[in-house]
Design a protein around this motif. Sequence first.
Motif, PDB file in Angstrom:
ATOM      1  N   ILE A 160      45.895  46.051  45.182  1.00  0.00           N
ATOM      2  CA  ILE A 160      46.230  47.438  45.523  1.00  0.00           C
ATOM      3  C   ILE A 160      47.553  47.827  44.870  1.00  0.00           C
ATOM      4  O   ILE A 160      47.679  48.884  44.260  1.00  0.00           O
ATOM      5  N   GLU A 161      48.521  46.956  44.969  1.00  0.00           N
ATOM      6  CA  GLU A 161      49.837  47.226  44.369  1.00  0.00           C
ATOM      7  C   GLU A 161      49.738  47.272  42.839  1.00  0.00           C
ATOM      8  O   GLU A 161      50.329  48.141  42.204  1.00  0.00           O
ATOM      9  N   TYR A 162      48.989  46.341  42.256  1.00  0.00           N
ATOM     10  CA  TYR A 162      48.823  46.307  40.800  1.00  0.00           C
ATOM     11  C   TYR A 162      48.217  47.617  40.297  1.00  0.00           C
ATOM     12  O   TYR A 162      48.721  48.215  39.337  1.00  0.00           O
ATOM     13  N   VAL A 163      47.147  48.068  40.929  1.00  0.00           N
ATOM     14  CA  VAL A 163      46.495  49.305  40.491  1.00  0.00           C
ATOM     15  C   VAL A 163      47.429  50.498  40.691  1.00  0.00           C
ATOM     16  O   VAL A 163      47.540  51.361  39.820  1.00  0.00           O
ATOM     17  N   ALA A 164      48.134  50.539  41.809  1.00  0.00           N
ATOM     18  CA  ALA A 164      49.063  51.647  42.063  1.00  0.00           C
ATOM     19  C   ALA A 164      50.163  51.710  40.998  1.00  0.00           C
ATOM     20  O   ALA A 164      50.631  52.797  40.652  1.00  0.00           O
ATOM     21  N   ASN A 165      50.549  50.567  40.465  1.00  0.00           N
ATOM     22  CA  ASN A 165      51.612  50.523  39.465  1.00  0.00           C
ATOM     23  C   ASN A 165      51.122  50.641  38.023  1.00  0.00           C
ATOM     24  O   ASN A 165      51.924  50.891  37.124  1.00  0.00           O
ATOM     25  N   HIS A 166      49.816  50.451  37.785  1.00  0.00           N
ATOM     26  CA  HIS A 166      49.313  50.408  36.415  1.00  0.00           C
ATOM     27  C   HIS A 166      48.156  51.372  36.123  1.00  0.00           C
ATOM     28  O   HIS A 166      47.634  51.377  35.011  1.00  0.00           O
ATOM     29  N   TYR A 167      47.742  52.194  37.077  1.00  0.00           N
ATOM     30  CA  TYR A 167      46.551  53.032  36.881  1.00  0.00           C
ATOM     31  C   TYR A 167      46.700  54.026  35.738  1.00  0.00           C
ATOM     32  O   TYR A 167      45.711  54.494  35.189  1.00  0.00           O
ATOM     33  N   THR A 168      47.918  54.351  35.352  1.00  0.00           N
ATOM     34  CA  THR A 168      48.124  55.315  34.268  1.00  0.00           C
ATOM     35  C   THR A 168      47.919  54.680  32.896  1.00  0.00           C
ATOM     36  O   THR A 168      47.834  55.389  31.899  1.00  0.00           O
ATOM     37  N   LEU A 169      47.831  53.366  32.861  1.00  0.00           N
ATOM     38  CA  LEU A 169      47.664  52.635  31.603  1.00  0.00           C
ATOM     39  C   LEU A 169      46.196  52.357  31.335  1.00  0.00           C
ATOM     40  O   LEU A 169      45.368  52.427  32.239  1.00  0.00           O
ATOM     41  N   SER A 170      45.902  51.979  30.116  1.00  0.00           N
ATOM     42  CA  SER A 170      44.550  51.573  29.764  1.00  0.00           C
ATOM     43  C   SER A 170      44.404  50.105  30.162  1.00  0.00           C
ATOM     44  O   SER A 170      44.815  49.211  29.416  1.00  0.00           O
ATOM     45  N   ILE A 171      43.868  49.855  31.360  1.00  0.00           N
ATOM     46  CA  ILE A 171      43.726  48.487  31.847  1.00  0.00           C
ATOM     47  C   ILE A 171      42.256  48.173  32.109  1.00  0.00           C
ATOM     48  O   ILE A 171      41.472  49.058  32.430  1.00  0.00           O
ATOM     49  N   SER A 207      36.565  48.073  37.592  1.00  0.00           N
ATOM     50  CA  SER A 207      36.495  49.392  36.943  1.00  0.00           C
ATOM     51  C   SER A 207      36.114  50.485  37.944  1.00  0.00           C
ATOM     52  O   SER A 207      36.639  51.601  37.875  1.00  0.00           O
ATOM     53  N   GLU A 208      35.247  50.164  38.880  1.00  0.00           N
ATOM     54  CA  GLU A 208      34.861  51.144  39.906  1.00  0.00           C
ATOM     55  C   GLU A 208      36.045  51.455  40.830  1.00  0.00           C
ATOM     56  O   GLU A 208      36.317  52.608  41.144  1.00  0.00           O
ATOM     57  N   TYR A 209      36.755  50.419  41.251  1.00  0.00           N
ATOM     58  CA  TYR A 209      37.929  50.628  42.109  1.00  0.00           C
ATOM     59  C   TYR A 209      38.981  51.459  41.375  1.00  0.00           C
ATOM     60  O   TYR A 209      39.538  52.409  41.932  1.00  0.00           O
ATOM     61  N   LEU A 210      39.239  51.113  40.113  1.00  0.00           N
ATOM     62  CA  LEU A 210      40.220  51.846  39.314  1.00  0.00           C
ATOM     63  C   LEU A 210      39.805  53.304  39.153  1.00  0.00           C
ATOM     64  O   LEU A 210      40.631  54.214  39.282  1.00  0.00           O
ATOM     65  N   ARG A 211      38.534  53.541  38.880  1.00  0.00           N
ATOM     66  CA  ARG A 211      38.024  54.908  38.724  1.00  0.00           C
ATOM     67  C   ARG A 211      38.229  55.712  40.000  1.00  0.00           C
ATOM     68  O   ARG A 211      38.733  56.843  39.967  1.00  0.00           O
TER      69      ARG A 211
END
Length: 143
Positions: A49-60, A89-93
């Motif tokens: 959760i923390e990783y996605v919150a900090n990196h969602y703006t990047l192409s990951i 990918s679904e969670y990130l989306r």
Amino acid sequence: ESACREYEEGLPGWKMRVSAALMTIFSYLTDALLPAGGGRSNQFFRNLIEYVANHYTLSISSRDAAEFFGYTHSYFCRLMKRCFRSSFSEYLRIYRLSVAKTLLRDHSVTETAVMVGYSDISRFSNDFRKSIGVSPSRFKKIK
């Protein structure tokens, strides 16, 4: 209630206060959903959760995330399914689109897409329409 009140009043600094209120809500939800102290899966849940919150703006990608956590790609994918009941990918989306709904109030569709990590505006529009039920431009007009 405080987040809604801050948003409606729109006083200087309202965005930060709304973000803080939402983070508090997410923290309470996470604590309520996960048993105290519990195991590797719970720690992975919190860390992702923390990783996605900090990196969602990047192409990951899931491979990037697996590498970040020091897991093999296949193990990471199994953990995602077990902990989140979805792929990375679904969670990130879903995460990106939830942020996008808020950003569309103050930004154009193109700006919003870029701000939440989409490099392809038509992909953003298609994902938004499939997930939310209306196009981002229509959503912007409604809200």
